[in-house]
Structure formats: structure tokens, C-alpha cells
Design a protein around this motif. Structure first.
Motif, PDB file in Angstrom:
ATOM      1  N   ALA A  35      -8.162  -1.787   1.820  1.00 51.71           N
ATOM      2  CA  ALA A  35      -7.257  -1.377   2.897  1.00 51.71           C
ATOM      3  C   ALA A  35      -6.064  -0.678   2.261  1.00 51.71           C
ATOM      4  O   ALA A  35      -5.489  -1.192   1.289  1.00 51.71           O
ATOM      5  CB  ALA A  35      -6.803  -2.590   3.711  1.00 51.71           C
ATOM      6  N   PRO A  36      -5.670   0.500   2.759  1.00 51.00           N
ATOM      7  CA  PRO A  36      -4.630   1.291   2.085  1.00 51.00           C
ATOM      8  C   PRO A  36      -3.324   0.539   1.880  1.00 51.00           C
ATOM      9  O   PRO A  36      -2.645   0.753   0.875  1.00 51.00           O
ATOM     10  CB  PRO A  36      -4.436   2.486   3.033  1.00 51.00           C
ATOM     11  CG  PRO A  36      -5.727   2.600   3.777  1.00 51.00           C
ATOM     12  CD  PRO A  36      -6.218   1.196   3.937  1.00 51.00           C
ATOM     13  N   ASP A  37      -2.960  -0.351   2.805  1.00 53.35           N
ATOM     14  CA  ASP A  37      -1.663  -1.016   2.716  1.00 53.35           C
ATOM     15  C   ASP A  37      -1.739  -2.397   2.065  1.00 53.35           C
ATOM     16  O   ASP A  37      -0.748  -3.128   2.040  1.00 53.35           O
ATOM     17  CB  ASP A  37      -1.040  -1.151   4.104  1.00 53.35           C
ATOM     18  CG  ASP A  37      -1.928  -1.926   5.074  1.00 53.35           C
ATOM     19  OD1 ASP A  37      -3.093  -2.175   4.737  1.00 53.35           O
ATOM     20  OD2 ASP A  37      -1.453  -2.263   6.181  1.00 53.35           O
ATOM     21  N   PHE A  38      -2.911  -2.779   1.515  1.00 54.24           N
ATOM     22  CA  PHE A  38      -3.016  -4.125   0.937  1.00 54.24           C
ATOM     23  C   PHE A  38      -2.476  -4.136  -0.483  1.00 54.24           C
ATOM     24  O   PHE A  38      -2.931  -3.390  -1.354  1.00 54.24           O
ATOM     25  CB  PHE A  38      -4.464  -4.615   0.929  1.00 54.24           C
ATOM     26  CG  PHE A  38      -4.612  -5.967   0.261  1.00 54.24           C
ATOM     27  CD1 PHE A  38      -4.233  -7.115   0.923  1.00 54.24           C
ATOM     28  CD2 PHE A  38      -5.081  -6.066  -1.046  1.00 54.24           C
ATOM     29  CE1 PHE A  38      -4.335  -8.360   0.305  1.00 54.24           C
ATOM     30  CE2 PHE A  38      -5.186  -7.300  -1.659  1.00 54.24           C
ATOM     31  CZ  PHE A  38      -4.813  -8.449  -0.979  1.00 54.24           C
ATOM     32  N   LEU A  39      -1.516  -5.033  -0.712  1.00 61.07           N
ATOM     33  CA  LEU A  39      -1.010  -5.327  -2.044  1.00 61.07           C
ATOM     34  C   LEU A  39      -1.034  -6.839  -2.218  1.00 61.07           C
ATOM     35  O   LEU A  39      -0.733  -7.581  -1.291  1.00 61.07           O
ATOM     36  CB  LEU A  39       0.422  -4.804  -2.223  1.00 61.07           C
ATOM     37  CG  LEU A  39       0.633  -3.294  -2.125  1.00 61.07           C
ATOM     38  CD1 LEU A  39       2.110  -2.966  -2.208  1.00 61.07           C
ATOM     39  CD2 LEU A  39      -0.135  -2.565  -3.219  1.00 61.07           C
ATOM     40  N   GLY A  40      -1.400  -7.290  -3.398  1.00 60.00           N
ATOM     41  CA  GLY A  40      -1.469  -8.726  -3.642  1.00 60.00           C
ATOM     42  C   GLY A  40      -2.771  -9.088  -4.319  1.00 60.00           C
ATOM     43  O   GLY A  40      -3.456  -8.237  -4.914  1.00 60.00           O
ATOM     44  N   THR A  41      -3.149 -10.376  -4.226  1.00 59.84           N
ATOM     45  CA  THR A  41      -4.347 -10.878  -4.904  1.00 59.84           C
ATOM     46  C   THR A  41      -5.420 -11.231  -3.882  1.00 59.84           C
ATOM     47  O   THR A  41      -5.146 -11.891  -2.885  1.00 59.84           O
ATOM     48  CB  THR A  41      -4.007 -12.113  -5.757  1.00 59.84           C
ATOM     49  OG1 THR A  41      -3.047 -11.736  -6.747  1.00 59.84           O
ATOM     50  CG2 THR A  41      -5.254 -12.654  -6.446  1.00 59.84           C
ATOM     51  N   ALA A  42      -6.634 -10.772  -4.145  1.00 58.43           N
ATOM     52  CA  ALA A  42      -7.788 -11.080  -3.299  1.00 58.43           C
ATOM     53  C   ALA A  42      -8.837 -11.787  -4.151  1.00 58.43           C
ATOM     54  O   ALA A  42      -8.908 -11.588  -5.372  1.00 58.43           O
ATOM     55  CB  ALA A  42      -8.365  -9.817  -2.686  1.00 58.43           C
TER      56      ALA A  42
END
Length: 337
Positions: free
Chosen positions: A138-145
């Protein structure tokens, strides 16, 4: 003979159905690897304690003549799959790099694979079912998955792997430049970009220097671009206004307007000096020109002080517009947390 299925799970019972034609009176079954291994029932039930492919033999008789049918590797016996191997692939990636690919080692007995990403809003999985997939971020996803995979066969979905933790990020880049500068000011070196080591660009900017006479009168957007050790790039912008005033004198200071501390964590004190008694309006805008704070009809007297509480707003650059009968001023506010 026939069965409802030719693929079962280990320990699962299965029934064989005799389809012989004629006056059959005797049935002699032989089941490789099954329990029981033999049967004289017409339609017996058996179970398999081991996995693999197993032969079946049926002999029938009418008491005088006999006939037989042999089926090699007729029954496939599977078991619920064990824990899949943890996915492999890049685990730290820049949000500007686009999508990324991942794979897992094959699991013995698996006919397909099921992949999951958590949180789900991090992106979607392309190629689910195989050992290789592409994560469409997703273009706006930042963080840990967390990325997991499990083998799938006739018996269902096996045990999911340990997660591969994937961090998607952008460098935290900030920029603060002077709010106002005179057109007569000599070219000067731009500072205020963090982390250090980035580059500046914009009207009147060359080799990190800003020349007001080249930029011209008016409001200009200055951009600071920073690339970290992983070659991940992010930018920040700030506004710089070139005015007719001499030197670095701030328009707000000429009007007797002071805001402090600045930067702050969101609590600002507004001080106005040497102003006639009048009512003013206070409006705070974010970098997208959205109104985030407003106070109308504020009565000013000499040596006025009031508190502007923006502590609930996220860190960033904001603009305070003060307007009244003989006052029209804009002051840049910086929230740092």
C-alpha cells in the motif's frame, strides 16, 4: 471396485465398494499398508496409518470360478503438513522502492501454499498459492509487517511458518528555513535541513546557497532531499518569502508580534507590543493550508500575551495568521516532539 476418493489423510477411514458383475458370493480384499490388511466383506472399511501410495487387490468368486482386479498405487495417503519454512527476502526496504518479492522452500507433500500479511492494510499478495510471491505494498504504509506461509494439501492447511518481519520506511527528514529575507540580502548558505548531508533545491538555490535577488520577491518553496546509507530518499519542504525590507528583519517583528518558544512541543506564547487596543483573529494553517486552529475576536491591549495550544497536532511546520484593524502578520510555527 471404487471409492469416494483416492486421496485421504493418514488415519482417516475410507470405504471400498465392490462393482463386480455376476452371481458373486465371495470377496477377498488385500489392502497394502491398511488396517485391516485383508477383508471378506463386500464393501469394507479400512484406514491407513502411514503416508504414501498403496496397492489394492480384489478377488471375487461365485463358488466355481474366480476373477481378480489389481490397482497399483490406488490410494494416496497424506498427512497434515508440518511447519513451513520461514519466508526469505528483503526485510528492510525503502517505501519509494515499490513492491518486493519473497519465497519459501518447498514443504514435502504440499500441493500449494497459503501466504498471509499482517496487518492486512500493509498490502496485497500477488501469486498466492506458489512458493514465490510479490508483495504489492500500500503506497502509504510505513512500519513493520509480518509475512507468514503454510503448506496446503488434501488434509488442509499446515502449520504456518515463523513470521518474516518486514520494515518499510522513509528517512525522517525535516527543514526549517528563515520565514522572511530581504531581496537586498547577499546570497547565503541554507541550513536547517536534517539529517545533515542532504541537498537543497528551489528558486534561487545553487550549490546549497540561496540568492534572494535570483529568486525574486514573493513566497518560494525550498526543498531538502536526503538519502540515507540504504539509498532510501525522502524530502521536506519549507516556505521562504523574499521581501523589500532591509536585512533579515522579520515582518512580524516590525509589527511587534513575537511567538515563543519556537520550535516547541505545541505550546506557544503570543506577545504583541505597542499596538492600539483592537480585536484580532488568529488562524493557524498546516502545510496543506488546512485550518487547524482558530480564535476570533481576541481583544488586544498593550503588552498583550496569550497562549496558543497546538499540543494535539502532529509535529511539522504551521503558519499563524494574525489579522486586525491595523495588523496583518504571518508567523511560522514549528512543532517538534
Amino acid at each position: 471396485f471404487t471409492t469416494d476418493t483416492v486421496a485421504i489423510c493418514k488415519g482417516e477411514p475410507v470405504q471400498y465398494f465392490d462393482q463386480s458383475i455376476g452371481p458373486v458370493t465371495e470377496w477377498n480384499w488385500t489392502f497394502e499398508g491398511a488396517t485391516p490388511t485383508t477383508s471378506t466383506n463386500q464393501n469394507p472399511w479400512v484406514a491407513y496409518a502411514q503416508t504414501g501410495y498403496f496397492d489394492v487387490l480384489l478377488e471375487v468368486s461365485d463358488g466355481i470360478e474366480s476373477s481378480s482386479y489389481y490397482a497399483a498405487e490406488y490410494m494416496e495417503v497424506q498427512e497434515v503438513l508440518q511447519t513451513a519454512n520461514m519466508p526469505s527476502g528483503i526485510s528492510l526496504l525503502c517505501a519509494s522502492w515499490g513492491n518486493s518479492t519473497y519465497n519459501t522452500a518447498p514443504v514435502t507433500g504440499a500441493s500449494s501454499y497459503n501466504w498471509t500479511i499482517s496487518p492486512e492494510e500493509a498490502g496485497t499478495i500477488s501469486g498466492n498459492g506458489g512458493t514465490n510471491i510479490t508483495l504489492m505494498w500500500a503506497p502509504d504504509f510505513l512500519g513493520t509487517a509480518e509475512l507468514r506461509v503454510a503448506g496446503v494439501n488434501y488434509c488442509g492447511t499446515g502449520v504456518y511458518s515463523n513470521p518474516l518481519n518486514i520494515t518499510r520506511y522513509l528517512p525522517d527528514v525535516n527543514l526549517i528555513v528563515p520565514a522572511y529575507v530581504a531581496i537586498s540580502t547577499p546570497a547565503f548558505e541554507l541550513t536547517g535541513g536534517t539529517p545533515a548531508g542532504g541537498t537543497y533545491s528551489g528558486p534561487g538555490v545553487s550549490n546549497g546557497m540561496f540568492d534572494p535577488s535570483v529568486a525574486g520577491l514573493g513566497e518560494h518553496t525550498i526543498t531538502y532531499t536526503f538519502t540515507d546509507v540504504n539509498f532510501c530518499t525522502n524530502t521536506a519542504t519549507d516556505l521562504l518569502t523574499v521581501t523589500q525590507f532591509t536585512g533579515y528583519e522579520n515582518i512580524a517583528e516590525k509589527s511587534g508580534v513575537h511567538v515563543y518558544p519556537n520550535p516547541s512541543e505545541g505550546m506557544f506564547t503570543l506577545r504583541l507590543n505597542q499596538l492600539d487596543e483592537q480585536e484580532v483573529n488568529l488562524v493557524v494553517y498546516n502545510a496543506l493550508s488546512d485550518v487547524v486552529y482558530i480564535k476570533e475576536g481576541l481583544l488586544l491591549t498593550e503588552q498583550h500575551r496569550s497562549v496558543i495550544n497546538l499540543s494535539e497536532l502532529p509535529k511539522g511546520v504551521y503558519y499563524l495568521k494574525i489579522s486586525g484593524k491595523n495588523l496583518d502578520s504571518v508567523q511560522k510555527l514549528v512543532i517538534q516532539k
